[in-house]
Enzyme design. Structure first.
Site, PDB file in Angstrom:
ATOM      1  N   PRO A 287     -26.961 -32.014  13.008  1.00 31.61           N
ATOM      2  CA  PRO A 287     -27.550 -32.585  11.788  1.00 31.61           C
ATOM      3  C   PRO A 287     -27.427 -34.108  11.628  1.00 31.61           C
ATOM      4  CG  PRO A 287     -25.513 -31.421  11.278  1.00 31.61           C
ATOM      5  CD  PRO A 287     -25.790 -31.162  12.713  1.00 31.61           C
ATOM      6  N   LYS A 291     -32.763 -34.391  11.380  1.00 29.56           N
ATOM      7  CA  LYS A 291     -34.069 -34.090  11.972  1.00 29.56           C
ATOM      8  C   LYS A 291     -34.513 -32.631  11.890  1.00 29.56           C
ATOM      9  CE  LYS A 291     -35.342 -38.036  13.005  1.00 29.56           C
ATOM     10  NZ  LYS A 291     -35.888 -38.501  11.757  1.00 29.56           N
TER      11      LYS A 291
HETATM   12  P1  RFL Z   1     -34.934 -21.368   8.998  1.00 32.78           P
HETATM   13  O1  RFL Z   1     -34.804 -22.218   7.804  1.00 32.78           O
HETATM   14  O2  RFL Z   1     -33.698 -20.888   9.670  1.00 32.78           O
HETATM   15  O3  RFL Z   1     -35.830 -20.122   8.595  1.00 32.78           O
HETATM   16  C1  RFL Z   1     -35.978 -18.996   9.422  1.00 32.78           C
HETATM   17  C2  RFL Z   1     -36.231 -17.798   8.544  1.00 32.78           C
HETATM   18  O4  RFL Z   1     -36.450 -16.642   9.358  1.00 32.78           O
HETATM   19  C3  RFL Z   1     -35.762 -15.558   8.769  1.00 32.78           C
HETATM   20  N1  RFL Z   1     -35.549 -14.516   9.801  1.00 32.78           N
HETATM   21  C4  RFL Z   1     -36.357 -13.457   9.947  1.00 32.78           C
HETATM   22  N2  RFL Z   1     -37.460 -13.068   9.293  1.00 32.78           N
HETATM   23  C5  RFL Z   1     -38.068 -11.928   9.677  1.00 32.78           C
HETATM   24  N3  RFL Z   1     -37.601 -11.150  10.686  1.00 32.78           N
HETATM   25  C6  RFL Z   1     -36.492 -11.491  11.373  1.00 32.78           C
HETATM   26  N4  RFL Z   1     -36.036 -10.676  12.350  1.00 32.78           N
HETATM   27  C7  RFL Z   1     -35.818 -12.687  11.014  1.00 32.78           C
HETATM   28  N5  RFL Z   1     -34.720 -13.332  11.466  1.00 32.78           N
HETATM   29  C8  RFL Z   1     -34.579 -14.426  10.718  1.00 32.78           C
HETATM   30  C9  RFL Z   1     -34.497 -16.186   8.220  1.00 32.78           C
HETATM   31  O5  RFL Z   1     -33.884 -15.374   7.218  1.00 32.78           O
HETATM   32  C10 RFL Z   1     -35.042 -17.488   7.647  1.00 32.78           C
HETATM   33  O6  RFL Z   1     -35.468 -17.349   6.317  1.00 32.78           O
HETATM   34  O7  RFL Z   1     -35.808 -22.081  10.149  1.00 32.78           O
HETATM   35  P2  RFL Z   1     -37.051 -23.106  10.011  1.00 32.78           P
HETATM   36  O8  RFL Z   1     -38.053 -22.630   9.023  1.00 32.78           O
HETATM   37  O9  RFL Z   1     -37.454 -23.382  11.393  1.00 32.78           O
HETATM   38  O10 RFL Z   1     -36.419 -24.440   9.352  1.00 32.78           O
HETATM   39  C11 RFL Z   1     -35.515 -25.233  10.049  1.00 32.78           C
HETATM   40  C12 RFL Z   1     -34.485 -25.821   9.094  1.00 32.78           C
HETATM   41  O11 RFL Z   1     -34.074 -24.867   8.153  1.00 32.78           O
HETATM   42  C13 RFL Z   1     -33.272 -26.325   9.871  1.00 32.78           C
HETATM   43  O12 RFL Z   1     -33.684 -27.132  10.961  1.00 32.78           O
HETATM   44  C14 RFL Z   1     -32.323 -27.160   9.042  1.00 32.78           C
HETATM   45  O13 RFL Z   1     -31.937 -26.565   7.858  1.00 32.78           O
HETATM   46  C15 RFL Z   1     -31.090 -27.430   9.918  1.00 32.78           C
HETATM   47  N6  RFL Z   1     -29.898 -27.670   9.103  1.00 32.78           N
HETATM   48  C16 RFL Z   1     -29.666 -28.904   8.639  1.00 32.78           C
HETATM   49  N7  RFL Z   1     -30.515 -29.902   8.965  1.00 32.78           N
HETATM   50  C17 RFL Z   1     -30.297 -31.125   8.501  1.00 32.78           C
HETATM   51  O14 RFL Z   1     -31.091 -32.040   8.799  1.00 32.78           O
HETATM   52  N8  RFL Z   1     -29.204 -31.392   7.672  1.00 32.78           N
HETATM   53  C18 RFL Z   1     -28.328 -30.411   7.294  1.00 32.78           C
HETATM   54  O15 RFL Z   1     -27.381 -30.672   6.575  1.00 32.78           O
HETATM   55  C19 RFL Z   1     -28.536 -29.119   7.793  1.00 32.78           C
HETATM   56  N9  RFL Z   1     -27.708 -28.134   7.458  1.00 32.78           N
HETATM   57  C20 RFL Z   1     -28.993 -26.632   8.827  1.00 32.78           C
HETATM   58  C21 RFL Z   1     -27.909 -26.881   7.974  1.00 32.78           C
HETATM   59  C22 RFL Z   1     -29.153 -25.356   9.370  1.00 32.78           C
HETATM   60  C23 RFL Z   1     -28.254 -24.343   9.107  1.00 32.78           C
HETATM   61  N10 RFL Z   1     -28.433 -23.088   9.770  1.00 32.78           N
HETATM   62  C24 RFL Z   1     -29.699 -22.765  10.398  1.00 32.78           C
HETATM   63  C25 RFL Z   1     -27.425 -22.206  10.132  1.00 32.78           C
HETATM   64  C26 RFL Z   1     -27.020 -25.865   7.638  1.00 32.78           C
HETATM   65  C27 RFL Z   1     -27.193 -24.587   8.197  1.00 32.78           C
HETATM   66  C28 RFL Z   1     -26.188 -23.538   7.799  1.00 32.78           C
HETATM   67  C1  PHB Z   2     -27.596 -33.781   3.826  1.00 30.57           C
HETATM   68  O1  PHB Z   2     -27.321 -32.580   3.852  1.00 30.57           O
HETATM   69  O2  PHB Z   2     -27.767 -34.396   2.750  1.00 30.57           O
HETATM   70  C2  PHB Z   2     -27.687 -34.511   5.110  1.00 30.57           C
HETATM   71  C3  PHB Z   2     -27.349 -33.874   6.293  1.00 30.57           C
HETATM   72  C4  PHB Z   2     -27.437 -34.583   7.476  1.00 30.57           C
HETATM   73  C5  PHB Z   2     -27.827 -35.900   7.483  1.00 30.57           C
HETATM   74  C6  PHB Z   2     -28.174 -36.517   6.308  1.00 30.57           C
HETATM   75  C7  PHB Z   2     -28.100 -35.814   5.109  1.00 30.57           C
HETATM   76  O3  PHB Z   2     -27.875 -36.598   8.636  1.00 30.57           O
END
Ligand code: RFL
Ligand code: PHB
Length: 384
Positions: A287, A291
């Site tokens: 993270p 991106k």
């Molecule tokens: P998502 O958001 O994971 O959504 C995928 C969806 O698919 C569902 N799913 C299913 N649905 C039907 N059938 C199945 N068999 C399925 N299996 C799973 C899931 O329930 C979910 O709703 O992927 P998407 O849409 O590609 O979006 C990507 C972003 O969400 C992700 O890149 C970011 O959130 C990454 N990420 C973070 N990025 C940041 O830039 N800053 C952060 O602080 C940050 N924190 C995180 C994060 C990702 C996390 N994950 C994936 C564990 C924190 C977490 C906990």
């Molecule tokens: C946020 O969760 O606000 C966040 C996470 C990763 C970053 C910046 C912001 O690099």
């Protein structure tokens, strides 16, 4: 059931794809394992890059970002004793918005309802086939959904990724995690602070004028409950430089604690016959470069155009190019996220620490260095 595009996953990639397809006159059905309440409340990313906001605005999803989001001209980079502001607007004429993924998710769920597109929540046993998907719906009924194309937007744990045979995968696991907290306290900074410290990296981010989001580098396997609130605030104060040049970190009630392991992962190709992967289903970034969400948005911006041409006109040219086109940006963001991560997280090796400090000083003090960071952080244009 029959639809034009079956979308697996109601995260930002799946929901935005469904909305973009509807705008282009293509019907879709979204299948999601979790409940609507769960997907709307998941705490994740917080930064929207320039082109993500432009894209969301172009399809009628910009009003709340403008009204309730927070426009940031840049970020602060710091190491003990020094804090530098990098002004992305001055450097590259682009900037970012603080607007939580939970808010993006709520806007997209509302837009799906307004477009009249179906989302099936709480489905189980989702199985992908070349021209259809089978699943069990919320009431326990077995269903078959026929579709011209299937979009795998089911994140890193979904079944779509495995449905691409003989894919090449690239992976890097980092030897540290992020301990993230949400706190009911006004942010102690106007823009994000990325801090290098001998104890480990720290980040001060935010969600609103009254909610702060902060992160600490911790060893893999750290139990979030093993840290008291006082210990968290003390460590954040140390790493973020409380007391330096009059700056103060204001603590407040912590409402959420979680630990996020970090890895880079890329799978290629992002297509197999009628199945197309987008977002975390195809790639994961640590993270530090903010991106993950933006890359999911950029993927579906390309994929929606390819699927509209394929479904409406039988024109496969964009679909044939989708994986190659998407991978160009995927690898740029994979590199940038790895670079930010390895520049800012301590490894315990004193040689590495000196290299990191040298690089940070160069990035913060050289226009060429700062411009490279700014261009990647504020985000390259969609279609890069
Ligand atoms: P998502 O958001 O994971 O959504 C995928 C969806 O698919 C569902 N799913 C299913 N649905 C039907 N059938 C199945 N068999 C399925 N299996 C799973 C899931 O329930 C979910 O709703 O992927 P998407 O849409 O590609 O979006 C990507 C972003 O969400 C992700 O890149 C970011 O959130 C990454 N990420 C973070 N990025 C940041 O830039 N800053 C952060 O602080 C940050 N924190 C995180 C994060 C990702 C996390 N994950 C994936 C564990 C924190 C977490 C906990
Ligand atoms: C946020 O969760 O606000 C966040 C996470 C990763 C970053 C910046 C912001 O690099």
């Amino acid at each position: 059931m029959r639809t034009q595009v079956a979308i697996i996953g109601a995260g930002p990639a799946g929901l935005l794809l469904s909305h973009l397809l509807a705008q282009g006159g293509v019907e879709s059905v979204v299948l999601e394992t979790r409940s609507e309440e769960y997907v709307a409340a998941r705490i994740r990313a917080g930064i929207l890059e320039h082109s993500s906001v432009e894209l969301l605005e172009s399809v009628g999803l910009g009003d709340r970002i403008r009204a309730e989001g927070d426009h940031h001209r840049g970020i602060y980079l710091q190491w003990p004793g020094e804090r530098h502001h990098l002004d992305f607007v001055d450097l590259v004429g682009r900037s970012v918005w603080v607007y939580g993924q939970t808010e993006v998710q709520k806007d997209l769920i509302k837009a799906r309802a307004a477009d009249g597109q179906e989302i099936h929540y709480e489905v189980t046993e989702v199985e992908l086939h070349d021209d259809h998907v089978t699943f069990t719906d919320k009431s326990g009924q077995s269903q078959r959904l026929d579709a011209t194309a299937i979009a795998g937007c089911d994140g890193s744990f979904g079944p779509s990724r495995q449905a691409v045979p003989a894919a090449e995968t690239y992976e890097k696991v980092y030897p540290y995690s992020w301990f993230g907290i949400l706190a009911d306290v006004a942010p102690s900074t106007d823009e994000l602070i990325y801090a290098w410290h001998p104890n480990g990296f720290a980040l001060h981010s935010m969600r609103s004028a009254t909610v702060s989001r902060l992160y600490l580098q911790v060893p893999n396997g750290t139990d979030p409950q093993s840290w008291s609130d006082d210990r968290i605030w003390d460590e954040l104060a140390t790493r973020l430089g409380h007391g330096q040049n009059g700056w103060k970190l204001t603590p407040g009630p912590i409402t959420d604690k979680s630990v996020l392991p970090m890895r880079s992962y890329v799978q290629t190709p992002m297509r197999h016959h009628n199945l197309f992967l987008a977002g975390d289903a195809a790639h994961i970034v640590p993270p530090t470069g903010a991106k993950g969400l933006n890359l999911a948005i950029a993927d579906v911006a390309l994929l929606s155009k390819a699927l509209i041409a394929k479904v409406k006109e039988g024109d496969e040219r964009l679909a044939d190019r989708y994986s190659d086109d998407a991978q160009r940006r995927v690898w740029r963001c994979t590199h940038f996220s790895w670079w930010m991560t390895t520049m800012l997280h301590t490894s315990g090796d004193p040689f590495d620490a000196q290299l990191q400090l040298s690089q940070l000083k160069w990035v913060a003090n050289s226009e060429a260095g700062a411009t490279g960071l700014a261009e990647n952080y504020a985000g390259l244009p969609i279609g890069y």
